[in-house]
Design a protein around this motif. Structure first.
Motif, PDB file in Angstrom:
ATOM      1  N   ALA A 131       0.925  -1.479   0.051  1.00 49.46           N
ATOM      2  CA  ALA A 131       0.482   0.043  -0.391  1.00 49.46           C
ATOM      3  C   ALA A 131       0.825   1.466  -0.201  1.00 49.46           C
ATOM      4  N   GLY A 132       1.636   1.294   0.774  1.00 46.20           N
ATOM      5  CA  GLY A 132       3.383   2.071   0.934  1.00 46.20           C
ATOM      6  C   GLY A 132       3.617   2.815  -0.794  1.00 46.20           C
ATOM      7  N   PHE A 133       3.649   1.715  -1.090  1.00 48.96           N
ATOM      8  CA  PHE A 133       4.381   2.031  -2.775  1.00 48.96           C
ATOM      9  C   PHE A 133       3.307   2.642  -3.551  1.00 48.96           C
ATOM     10  N   ALA A 134       2.033   1.555  -3.529  1.00 49.68           N
ATOM     11  CA  ALA A 134       0.693   1.862  -4.289  1.00 49.68           C
ATOM     12  C   ALA A 134       0.857   3.565  -4.009  1.00 49.68           C
ATOM     13  N   LEU A 135       0.832   4.384  -3.285  1.00 49.91           N
ATOM     14  CA  LEU A 135      -0.077   5.216  -2.639  1.00 49.91           C
ATOM     15  C   LEU A 135       1.098   7.079  -3.190  1.00 49.91           C
ATOM     16  N   ALA A 136       0.636   7.745  -3.098  1.00 49.55           N
ATOM     17  CA  ALA A 136       1.622   8.597  -3.211  1.00 49.55           C
ATOM     18  C   ALA A 136       2.066   9.224  -2.109  1.00 49.55           C
ATOM     19  N   ALA A 137       3.449   9.842  -2.578  1.00 48.34           N
ATOM     20  CA  ALA A 137       4.020  10.667  -0.696  1.00 48.34           C
ATOM     21  C   ALA A 137       3.002  11.816  -0.387  1.00 48.34           C
ATOM     22  N   PRO A 138       2.724  12.477   0.424  1.00 49.92           N
ATOM     23  CA  PRO A 138       3.527  11.185   2.506  1.00 49.92           C
ATOM     24  C   PRO A 138       2.551  10.389   2.215  1.00 49.92           C
ATOM     25  N   LEU A 139       1.005   9.906   1.946  1.00 51.98           N
ATOM     26  CA  LEU A 139       0.804   9.353   2.130  1.00 51.98           C
ATOM     27  C   LEU A 139       1.452   7.501   2.446  1.00 51.98           C
ATOM     28  N   GLY A 140       1.645   6.851   0.966  1.00 49.07           N
ATOM     29  CA  GLY A 140       2.471   6.006   0.908  1.00 49.07           C
ATOM     30  C   GLY A 140       3.615   5.545   2.087  1.00 49.07           C
ATOM     31  N   GLY A 141       3.723   6.705   2.377  1.00 48.44           N
ATOM     32  CA  GLY A 141       4.872   6.277   3.502  1.00 48.44           C
ATOM     33  C   GLY A 141       4.052   6.473   4.583  1.00 48.44           C
ATOM     34  N   SER A 142       3.641   7.330   5.573  1.00 49.55           N
ATOM     35  CA  SER A 142       2.595   7.088   6.233  1.00 49.55           C
ATOM     36  C   SER A 142       2.102   5.971   7.051  1.00 49.55           C
ATOM     37  N   LEU A 143       1.532   5.555   5.864  1.00 44.01           N
ATOM     38  CA  LEU A 143       0.876   4.828   5.856  1.00 44.01           C
ATOM     39  C   LEU A 143       1.187   3.182   6.216  1.00 44.01           C
ATOM     40  N   ALA A 144       2.845   2.659   5.385  1.00 44.49           N
ATOM     41  CA  ALA A 144       3.711   1.945   5.428  1.00 44.49           C
ATOM     42  C   ALA A 144       3.999   2.153   7.021  1.00 44.49           C
ATOM     43  N   GLY A 145       4.185   3.153   7.239  1.00 46.32           N
ATOM     44  CA  GLY A 145       5.502   3.725   8.554  1.00 46.32           C
ATOM     45  C   GLY A 145       4.514   2.466  10.053  1.00 46.32           C
ATOM     46  N   PHE A 146       3.603   4.177   9.874  1.00 48.06           N
ATOM     47  CA  PHE A 146       2.018   3.522  11.478  1.00 48.06           C
ATOM     48  C   PHE A 146       2.185   2.213  11.215  1.00 48.06           C
TER      49      PHE A 146
END
Length: 172
Positions: A131-146
């Protein structure tokens, strides 16, 4: 697995959350210590369980080897993933790449230990990474990290509980 593993998972959950706050939410200063509050709670609970009499949850030798080799692979994978995304000039993909590597590292341990919760944990981390790869930053990184932080903290709490119950029931 047990309380010792919970310490590791709890700590790295805090690292994922702190990195997410710093890299994607641009949080600085003392606020970056907030993700370590759940880790401290997990560590205190683990400390109580570790100090209880009894052996609790202990991996057998072939599972210990799987943990060792999988952890070595995880370290190498994190190094490679970090270098790849940075050389591609895509630091926004660093947390999803890290979540993918950490998730993959749980699968051989789950297989060796025949421990379904690690299949679920690995799968949850992999899904968060994708999901983090598929979604644009910063949402993708935030989703993957949290998501990685939450999954690791939940697994850590469950590991402490499992070890506590094993000691309470007298499993050695």
């Amino acid at each position: 697995m047990g309380a010792w593993g919970a310490l590791i998972m709890g700590f790295f959950g805090a690292v994922f959350a702190a990195l997410t706050l710093a890299w994607h939410w641009h949080v600085t200063g003392a606020a970056l210590a907030l993700p370590f509050v759940p880790f401290v709670a997990i560590a205190l609970a683990a400390w109580v369980v570790i100090r209880r009499p009894g052996k609790g949850i202990r991996p057998v030798p072939h599972v210990e080897r799987a943990i060792m080799w999988s952890s070595i692979g995880e370290g190498l994978g994190l190094f490679l993933a970090g270098n790849i995304v940075m050389n591609l000039h895509r630091p926004d993909l660093l947390l999803p790449a890290m979540a993918l590597v950490v998730g993959l590292h749980f699968l051989p341990i789950a297989q060796a230990a025949r421990f379904r919760p690690f299949h679920l944990l690995g799968g949850a981390l992999i899904v968060a990474a994708l999901a983090g790869f598929a979604l644009a930053a910063p949402l993708g990184g935030s989703l993957a990290g949290f998501s990685a932080a939450a999954a690791l903290w939940l697994a850590a709490a469950m590991a402490v509980r499992r070890d506590h119950r094993a000691k309470a029931l007298g499993f050695h």
